[in-house]
Design a protein around this motif. Sequence first.
Motif, PDB file in Angstrom:
ATOM      1  N   LYS A 228     -11.275  -8.641  -8.203  1.00 31.66           N
ATOM      2  CA  LYS A 228     -10.038  -8.616  -8.971  1.00 31.66           C
ATOM      3  C   LYS A 228      -9.058  -7.579  -8.422  1.00 31.66           C
ATOM      4  CE  LYS A 228     -10.486  -9.192 -13.327  1.00 31.66           C
ATOM      5  NZ  LYS A 228     -10.781  -9.005 -14.755  1.00 31.66           N
ATOM      6  N   ARG A 229      -9.560  -6.436  -7.982  1.00 35.11           N
ATOM      7  CA  ARG A 229      -8.675  -5.401  -7.459  1.00 35.11           C
ATOM      8  C   ARG A 229      -7.938  -5.886  -6.205  1.00 35.11           C
ATOM      9  NH1 ARG A 229      -8.622   0.184  -7.967  1.00 35.11           N
ATOM     10  NH2 ARG A 229     -10.519   0.053  -9.251  1.00 35.11           N
ATOM     11  N   SER A 230      -8.664  -6.516  -5.296  1.00 32.82           N
ATOM     12  CA  SER A 230      -8.025  -7.005  -4.068  1.00 32.82           C
ATOM     13  C   SER A 230      -7.102  -8.174  -4.353  1.00 32.82           C
ATOM     14  CB  SER A 230      -9.099  -7.428  -3.062  1.00 32.82           C
ATOM     15  OG  SER A 230      -9.906  -8.471  -3.583  1.00 32.82           O
ATOM     16  N   VAL A 231      -7.437  -8.994  -5.360  1.00 33.13           N
ATOM     17  CA  VAL A 231      -6.559 -10.114  -5.726  1.00 33.13           C
ATOM     18  C   VAL A 231      -5.220  -9.592  -6.233  1.00 33.13           C
ATOM     19  CG1 VAL A 231      -6.254 -11.965  -7.398  1.00 33.13           C
ATOM     20  CG2 VAL A 231      -8.406 -11.749  -6.187  1.00 33.13           C
ATOM     21  N   LEU A 232      -5.253  -8.613  -7.108  1.00 32.94           N
ATOM     22  CA  LEU A 232      -4.014  -8.050  -7.635  1.00 32.94           C
ATOM     23  C   LEU A 232      -3.219  -7.334  -6.548  1.00 32.94           C
ATOM     24  CD1 LEU A 232      -5.344  -6.671 -11.046  1.00 32.94           C
ATOM     25  CD2 LEU A 232      -3.978  -8.714 -10.676  1.00 32.94           C
ATOM     26  N   SER A 233      -3.913  -6.637  -5.656  1.00 35.12           N
ATOM     27  CA  SER A 233      -3.222  -5.947  -4.563  1.00 35.12           C
ATOM     28  C   SER A 233      -2.538  -6.945  -3.636  1.00 35.12           C
ATOM     29  CB  SER A 233      -4.211  -5.083  -3.782  1.00 35.12           C
ATOM     30  OG  SER A 233      -4.810  -4.116  -4.621  1.00 35.12           O
ATOM     31  N   ASP A 234      -3.205  -8.071  -3.373  1.00 32.01           N
ATOM     32  CA  ASP A 234      -2.592  -9.108  -2.537  1.00 32.01           C
ATOM     33  C   ASP A 234      -1.353  -9.687  -3.207  1.00 32.01           C
ATOM     34  OD1 ASP A 234      -4.550  -8.711  -0.698  1.00 32.01           O
ATOM     35  OD2 ASP A 234      -5.788 -10.414  -1.339  1.00 32.01           O
ATOM     36  N   MET A 235      -1.390  -9.826  -4.520  1.00 35.16           N
ATOM     37  CA  MET A 235      -0.220 -10.331  -5.235  1.00 35.16           C
ATOM     38  C   MET A 235       0.959  -9.378  -5.091  1.00 35.16           C
ATOM     39  SD  MET A 235       0.330 -10.948  -9.315  1.00 35.16           S
ATOM     40  CE  MET A 235       1.955 -11.384  -9.945  1.00 35.16           C
ATOM     41  N   GLY A 236       0.713  -8.076  -5.256  1.00 35.39           N
ATOM     42  CA  GLY A 236       1.797  -7.113  -5.091  1.00 35.39           C
ATOM     43  C   GLY A 236       2.379  -7.131  -3.695  1.00 35.39           C
ATOM     44  N   GLU A 237       1.533  -7.360  -2.689  1.00 34.32           N
ATOM     45  CA  GLU A 237       2.020  -7.413  -1.312  1.00 34.32           C
ATOM     46  C   GLU A 237       2.794  -8.695  -1.055  1.00 34.32           C
ATOM     47  OE1 GLU A 237       0.236  -6.722   3.210  1.00 34.32           O
ATOM     48  OE2 GLU A 237      -1.100  -6.986   1.491  1.00 34.32           O
ATOM     49  N   ARG A 238       2.335  -9.817  -1.615  1.00 35.08           N
ATOM     50  CA  ARG A 238       3.027 -11.088  -1.412  1.00 35.08           C
ATOM     51  C   ARG A 238       4.397 -11.103  -2.078  1.00 35.08           C
ATOM     52  NH1 ARG A 238      -1.905 -13.444  -2.808  1.00 35.08           N
ATOM     53  NH2 ARG A 238      -1.033 -13.876  -4.866  1.00 35.08           N
ATOM     54  N   CYS A 239       4.480 -10.572  -3.279  1.00 30.84           N
ATOM     55  CA  CYS A 239       5.750 -10.612  -4.007  1.00 30.84           C
ATOM     56  C   CYS A 239       6.784  -9.690  -3.377  1.00 30.84           C
ATOM     57  CB  CYS A 239       5.532 -10.230  -5.471  1.00 30.84           C
ATOM     58  SG  CYS A 239       4.555 -11.415  -6.412  1.00 30.84           S
ATOM     59  N   GLY A 240       6.370  -8.508  -2.938  1.00 30.90           N
ATOM     60  CA  GLY A 240       7.324  -7.574  -2.351  1.00 30.90           C
ATOM     61  C   GLY A 240       8.285  -6.980  -3.352  1.00 30.90           C
ATOM     62  N   VAL A 241       7.910  -6.962  -4.637  1.00 31.99           N
ATOM     63  CA  VAL A 241       8.754  -6.435  -5.710  1.00 31.99           C
ATOM     64  C   VAL A 241       8.101  -5.167  -6.248  1.00 31.99           C
ATOM     65  CG1 VAL A 241       9.790  -6.918  -7.956  1.00 31.99           C
ATOM     66  CG2 VAL A 241       9.574  -8.743  -6.267  1.00 31.99           C
ATOM     67  N   GLN A 242       8.895  -4.127  -6.443  1.00 30.35           N
ATOM     68  CA  GLN A 242       8.349  -2.856  -6.873  1.00 30.35           C
ATOM     69  C   GLN A 242       7.727  -2.946  -8.266  1.00 30.35           C
ATOM     70  OE1 GLN A 242       8.020  -0.113  -5.058  1.00 30.35           O
ATOM     71  NE2 GLN A 242       6.961   0.865  -6.768  1.00 30.35           N
ATOM     72  N   ASP A 243       8.323  -3.734  -9.158  1.00 36.11           N
ATOM     73  CA  ASP A 243       7.782  -3.870 -10.516  1.00 36.11           C
ATOM     74  C   ASP A 243       6.381  -4.478 -10.492  1.00 36.11           C
ATOM     75  OD1 ASP A 243      10.170  -2.863 -11.367  1.00 36.11           O
ATOM     76  OD2 ASP A 243      11.035  -4.801 -11.893  1.00 36.11           O
ATOM     77  N   VAL A 244       6.187  -5.473  -9.658  1.00 37.48           N
ATOM     78  CA  VAL A 244       4.862  -6.106  -9.561  1.00 37.48           C
ATOM     79  C   VAL A 244       3.855  -5.141  -8.948  1.00 37.48           C
ATOM     80  CG1 VAL A 244       3.589  -8.067  -8.619  1.00 37.48           C
ATOM     81  CG2 VAL A 244       5.939  -8.367  -9.384  1.00 37.48           C
ATOM     82  N   ALA A 245       4.275  -4.381  -7.942  1.00 36.50           N
ATOM     83  CA  ALA A 245       3.365  -3.404  -7.332  1.00 36.50           C
ATOM     84  C   ALA A 245       2.945  -2.336  -8.347  1.00 36.50           C
ATOM     85  CB  ALA A 245       4.039  -2.759  -6.122  1.00 36.50           C
TER      86      ALA A 245
END
Length: 324
Positions: A228-245
């Motif tokens: 789950k940690r790597s899944v969420l981290s990948d999402m933050g990297e894919r989106c490229g939005v500070q709020d999501v990160a």
Amino acid sequence: MFDTLNTMITEALGPAGPLMVVAGLAFLLIVATIPMLLRQKPDPMDKLAKSGRARMDAETKAILRDNRRHAKLNKYAQYLEPQSAEELGQMRLKLLQAGYRTKDAVRLYFLAQMVLGIGLLIVGTVYYFLFKDGPDATLQTKLMYIIGPGAIGYLAPKYWVTKRVEERKKQIEEGFPDALDMMLVCVEAGQSLDQSIVRVAREIRASYPALADEFEIISHEMKAGKDKRSVLSDMGERCGVQDVASFVTVLNQAASFGTSIADALRVYASEMRDKRVMRAEEKANKLPTKMTLTTMMLTVPPLLIILVGPSVMSITQLGNLSFN
């Protein structure tokens, strides 16, 4: 020597003769280089390095992914992909942020650049020699009609991808506060984080499809057993939005310290709502400044015409009468 050669070429082919010779030599060099590159033999050391576990990985990938549909792209992969791993990763990440997730996205991107660049270069050259070539044509005109279309075709895919990335980031920023509120409601209602993500992805599909796609990717990766940690981290990297990160960081910290996810979502959702209000206020405060120039351009000239016009006409008429 060069002056004599230039004079001979100009007399034989016209004013555009030197440019035609240079273009022809460049084309011949490209044509002569392609067979040499295609006949390049693989390094024996590379074959030895692909033994053992690398062979098993290749067999697994062959089972999971069928490359027969893109056999032509695979044949010319070394020309359609950056040779640097860092550049390839950056390009792949940019295409992911633009919403292009296919395996051959990078190859298709560089293929589009090559085809559009060369195609429009040929079109511009043909158009110039058919309609614009003449004794009065300057070097600037030649470059504009010949090289200009090729440069536009080469840069068009980059502009398109950049525009898509900006639009997607804007859509994610606008829909993220609403998605957090819905996720908080689902978690407080007793659903797990995985179930709430699936429900939020289904509900926001009509309004924010980009954010819904990201939540669906998360749900599929979690179902596949990915951490789950790597899944969420990948999402933050894919989106490229500070709020999501920041949201990913909050969830990872909540999981690490064992705190309630509902409390973390409640606090962060409140911050996102305040941040959205601040963005709206910022846009409202910028509006008078943006309208000032438009108001001056559209209001002051007609006002001057209305106020000063009759006086100018009267002065002109009096001047004509006194002159007569």
